[in-house]
Design an enzyme around this catalytic site. Structure first.
Site, short mmCIF file in Angstrom:
data_model
loop_
_atom_site.label_atom_id
_atom_site.label_comp_id
_atom_site.label_asym_id
_atom_site.label_seq_id
_atom_site.Cartn_x
_atom_site.Cartn_y
_atom_site.Cartn_z
N GLY A 222 0.87 -1.16 -0.04
CA GLY A 222 -0.04 -0.04 0.10
C GLY A 222 0.90 1.43 -0.01
O GLY A 222 1.95 1.21 -0.41
N SER A 223 0.32 2.29 0.51
CA SER A 223 1.12 3.61 0.47
C SER A 223 2.09 3.67 1.45
O SER A 223 2.04 3.02 2.39
CB SER A 223 0.16 4.71 0.58
OG SER A 223 -0.36 4.59 1.85
N THR A 224 3.06 4.62 1.19
CA THR A 224 4.11 4.69 2.32
C THR A 224 3.45 5.00 3.52
O THR A 224 4.01 4.80 4.57
CB THR A 224 5.15 5.58 1.67
OG1 THR A 224 5.81 5.06 0.51
CG2 THR A 224 6.30 6.03 2.70
N THR A 226 0.77 4.72 5.02
CA THR A 226 0.20 3.73 5.65
C THR A 226 1.18 2.63 6.14
O THR A 226 1.00 2.32 7.51
CB THR A 226 -1.09 2.98 4.91
OG1 THR A 226 -1.91 3.99 4.26
CG2 THR A 226 -1.92 1.88 5.73
N GLY A 227 2.21 2.28 5.27
CA GLY A 227 3.16 1.64 5.73
C GLY A 227 3.79 1.96 7.06
O GLY A 227 4.21 1.13 8.19
N GLU A 244 5.44 -3.40 1.11
CA GLU A 244 5.85 -2.86 -0.25
C GLU A 244 5.02 -1.81 -0.48
O GLU A 244 4.05 -1.75 -0.45
CB GLU A 244 5.05 -4.04 -1.27
CG GLU A 244 5.93 -5.04 -1.33
CD GLU A 244 7.28 -5.25 -2.00
OE1 GLU A 244 7.69 -4.03 -2.42
OE2 GLU A 244 8.02 -6.28 -2.00
N CYS A 278 2.43 0.85 -8.88
CA CYS A 278 3.54 1.26 -8.13
C CYS A 278 4.64 1.50 -8.88
O CYS A 278 5.28 2.39 -8.57
CB CYS A 278 3.77 0.20 -6.77
SG CYS A 278 3.96 -1.25 -7.21
P1 NAD Z 1 -3.56 2.32 1.14
O1 NAD Z 1 -2.34 2.40 2.05
O2 NAD Z 1 -4.49 3.27 1.37
O3 NAD Z 1 -4.14 0.98 1.66
C1 NAD Z 1 -3.64 -0.30 1.51
C2 NAD Z 1 -4.21 -1.36 2.45
O4 NAD Z 1 -4.10 -1.13 3.63
C3 NAD Z 1 -5.83 -1.47 2.13
O5 NAD Z 1 -6.08 -2.74 2.42
C4 NAD Z 1 -6.21 -0.52 3.34
O6 NAD Z 1 -7.59 -1.13 3.72
C5 NAD Z 1 -5.26 -0.96 4.43
N1 NAD Z 1 -4.87 0.09 5.54
C6 NAD Z 1 -5.39 1.24 5.45
N2 NAD Z 1 -5.03 1.84 6.78
C7 NAD Z 1 -4.38 1.00 7.23
C8 NAD Z 1 -3.85 0.96 8.74
N3 NAD Z 1 -3.48 2.16 9.31
N4 NAD Z 1 -3.28 -0.19 9.26
C9 NAD Z 1 -3.39 -1.26 8.44
N5 NAD Z 1 -3.92 -1.42 7.19
C10 NAD Z 1 -4.39 -0.18 6.60
O7 NAD Z 1 -2.83 2.13 -0.39
P2 NAD Z 1 -3.86 2.07 -1.65
O8 NAD Z 1 -4.55 3.47 -2.02
O9 NAD Z 1 -4.83 1.04 -1.43
O10 NAD Z 1 -2.65 1.74 -2.66
C11 NAD Z 1 -2.08 2.72 -3.42
C12 NAD Z 1 -0.58 2.68 -2.78
O11 NAD Z 1 0.10 1.41 -3.00
C13 NAD Z 1 0.49 3.53 -3.65
O12 NAD Z 1 1.29 4.55 -3.11
C14 NAD Z 1 1.07 2.47 -4.42
O13 NAD Z 1 2.40 2.80 -4.93
C15 NAD Z 1 1.24 1.62 -3.39
N6 NAD Z 1 1.71 0.10 -4.17
C16 NAD Z 1 2.95 -0.39 -3.87
C17 NAD Z 1 3.11 -1.63 -4.24
C18 NAD Z 1 4.51 -2.43 -4.19
O14 NAD Z 1 4.47 -3.28 -4.36
N7 NAD Z 1 5.47 -1.42 -3.77
C19 NAD Z 1 2.11 -2.20 -5.09
C20 NAD Z 1 0.90 -1.61 -5.26
C21 NAD Z 1 0.70 -0.45 -4.71
#
Ligand code: NAD
Length: 471
Positions: A222-224, A226-227, A244, A278
């Site tokens: 997911g996003s940095t 949230t990571g 990731e 991503c």
């Molecule tokens: P996001 O971080 O908003 O959400 C990702 C997941 O995390 C979702 O399932 C969401 O419900 C969950 N989430 C949200 N808040 C949380 C928390 N506090 N604790 C635990 N889980 C939580 O990301 P997104 O908008 O779904 O995806 C887009 C982002 O993901 C972009 O920044 C993209 O670059 C990145 N991405 C990275 C990769 C990679 O492999 N590096 C691949 C695909 C997407």
């Protein structure tokens, strides 16, 4: 019990509904078309308990049997790809053919991972001692997936985690839960109850999972932003982590390229999946000698590329997947307009309540503009001029992100040399978006922590265990 049976969670081998539901929107028209379960705290406990109970038997199941089941799971995905792809398009937006490709690709990915066996290293084998290091599974894995490649990125976690002997609770994004829930049900006959659980829910569920004491490891894509929250939460229980995260990938186009050959490849490296990748090219650095020519070619491709509802014939690119992301991209467009950047737009998009944005190229904006500095995750691509290679490498590396990058040049020796100076986990030369199940993928800097895929990715689901035998 208010949800459609079709979209049940899979907990301990059973289809499970919930009291509350989340609404699922079709991004091509902005309308709700389905409901999915909103997993309660008690149901999360049940899923984790089921996975914990299943763990020891699964760990002790011979790896060949685990691999065979993961292979079978891949078969089922491939078999059902066409049927699932229509649902995929409704929830995710991508055109049906490309959706089917993702599901089939996830199946073949599972086949490849099912061929992998962790190594055993023998460091002493003498008359007096025998010492080996083997790899053992961790326990219950918490897997959290995003909405941009909902099936693929989930299966990147499922296949290695299960081959390694772990059990799992998987959560898709609230924006794209449906295909993943279906896959949970589809694969349910293959794995013993509790080995592979799928739950869905709203914004509260992710944090509930990462703070749950029953998980041994969190695998998050997911996003940095949230990571970072996930990492903080994981620190409480010292859980293992793979993150990731986002990227702001630079591509460098050298003056010796054959534009007839590369223009379309560069275009789709930036705009495929409506730029919601991503590892999409998000900053395009082009040598000044060929800049105008490439810009005009990309503009012509944009004009000829149909953006629309993914179920319609001829659509190449779908909508932005969700309203939150749509507003983010619109905000970047507004900033570009307000700061008087030159924008070149492609063909018109439907105006029907769907989250559509025309393909947009920003013509040589300043390096410090928001559209260059931020990950757009939408079809707005800054195209920038360079004349000096050292300068452009520095600009490409001048980012908190370090996910991937690309170099386009006929001089492959020179390109290899540039690749060594790029600070990212993946570098492509004369191609892009190419990833393999046998090759480690991960971000440098704030693009991630740990890797997926390849033997390195498999071992992220295991811990080394050294065994010392005195003879
Ligand atoms: P996001 O971080 O908003 O959400 C990702 C997941 O995390 C979702 O399932 C969401 O419900 C969950 N989430 C949200 N808040 C949380 C928390 N506090 N604790 C635990 N889980 C939580 O990301 P997104 O908008 O779904 O995806 C887009 C982002 O993901 C972009 O920044 C993209 O670059 C990145 N991405 C990275 C990769 C990679 O492999 N590096 C691949 C695909 C997407």
């Amino acid at each position: 019990m208010t949800v459609n049976d079709d979209y049940a969670m899979t907990i301990d081998g059973k289809a499970v509904l919930s009291e509350k539901v989340i609404k699922v929107i079709n991004p091509a028209n902005g309308k709700i078309f389905a409901e999915a379960p909103d997993c309660s705290a008690e149901q999360l406990d049940e899923a984790v308990t089921a996975a914990q109970s299943a763990f020891r038997n699964w760990r002790d199941t011979p790896i060949k049997e685990r691999q065979a089941m993961v292979r079978k799971a891949g078969d089922l995905l491939i078999e059902h790809a066409a049927e699932l792809s229509r649902l995929f398009t409704r929830e995710q937006g991508r055109p049906v053919d490309a959706a089917a490709m993702e599901i089939q690709g996830a199946g073949t990915w599972m086949h490849a991972v099912a061929e992998m066996t962790p190594p055993v290293h023998v460091s002493a084998d003498t008359e007096t001692e025998f010492v080996e290091t083997r790899y053992v599974p961790l326990g219950v894995i918490c897997a959290i997936a995003p909405w941009n490649f909902p099936v693929n990125l989930a299966m990147w976690k499922v296949a290695p985690a299960l081959v390694a002997g772990n059990t799992m609770v998987l959560k898709p994004s609230p924006f794209t839960p449906l295909c993943t829930l279906k896959i949970g049900q589809l694969l349910n006959g293959i794995f013993p109850p509790g080995v592979f659980n799928v739950i869905s829910g709203g914004d509260d569920l992710g944090p509930m999972m990462t703070s749950h004491p029953g998980f041994a490891k969190i695998s998050f894509t997911g996003s940095t932003a949230t990571g970072k929250r996930v990492m903080e939460s994981a620190s409480k229980g010292l859980k293992r982590l793979t993150l990731e995260l986002g990227g702001n990938d630079a591509a460098i186009v050298m003056p010796d390229v054959d534009l007839d050959e590369v223009a379309a490849k560069i275009f789709f490296g930036a705009f495929f999946n409506t730029s919601q990748i991503c590892v999409a090219t998000k900053r395009l650095y082009v040598h000044e000698i060929i800049y105008d020519d490439l810009r005009d070619r990309l503009a012509a491709i944009a004009e000829a590329t149909k953006v629309g509802d993914g179920t319609e014939q001829g659509t190449v690119l779908g909508p932005i997947q969700n309203q939150r992301q749509y507003e983010r991209v619109l905000d970047l467009m507004k900033d570009a307009r307000d700061t008087e950047l030159t924008m070149i737009q492609g063909s018109a998009v439907p105006k029907n309540g769907g989250y559509f944005i025309p393909i947009t190229i920003v013509d040589n904006p300043p390096e410090d503009s928001r559209v260059v500095q931020e990950e757009a995750f939408g079809p707005i691509l800054p195209m920038l001029k360079f004349s000096d290679i050292d300068d452009v490498i520095e600009r490409a590396n001048n980012s908190d992100y370090g996910l991937a990058g690309a170099i386009w040049s006929k001089d492959t020796d020179k390109a290899m040399e540039i690749a060594r100076r790029i600070e990212t986990g993946t570098v492509w030369i004369n191609q892009n978006l190419m990833l393999r199940p046998d090759t480690a993928f991960g971000g440098h800097k704030q693009s991630g922590f740990g890797v997926e895929n390849g033997m390195d990715g498999l071992l992220e689901y295991m811990a080394p265990q050294a065994v010392y035998l005195a003879r």
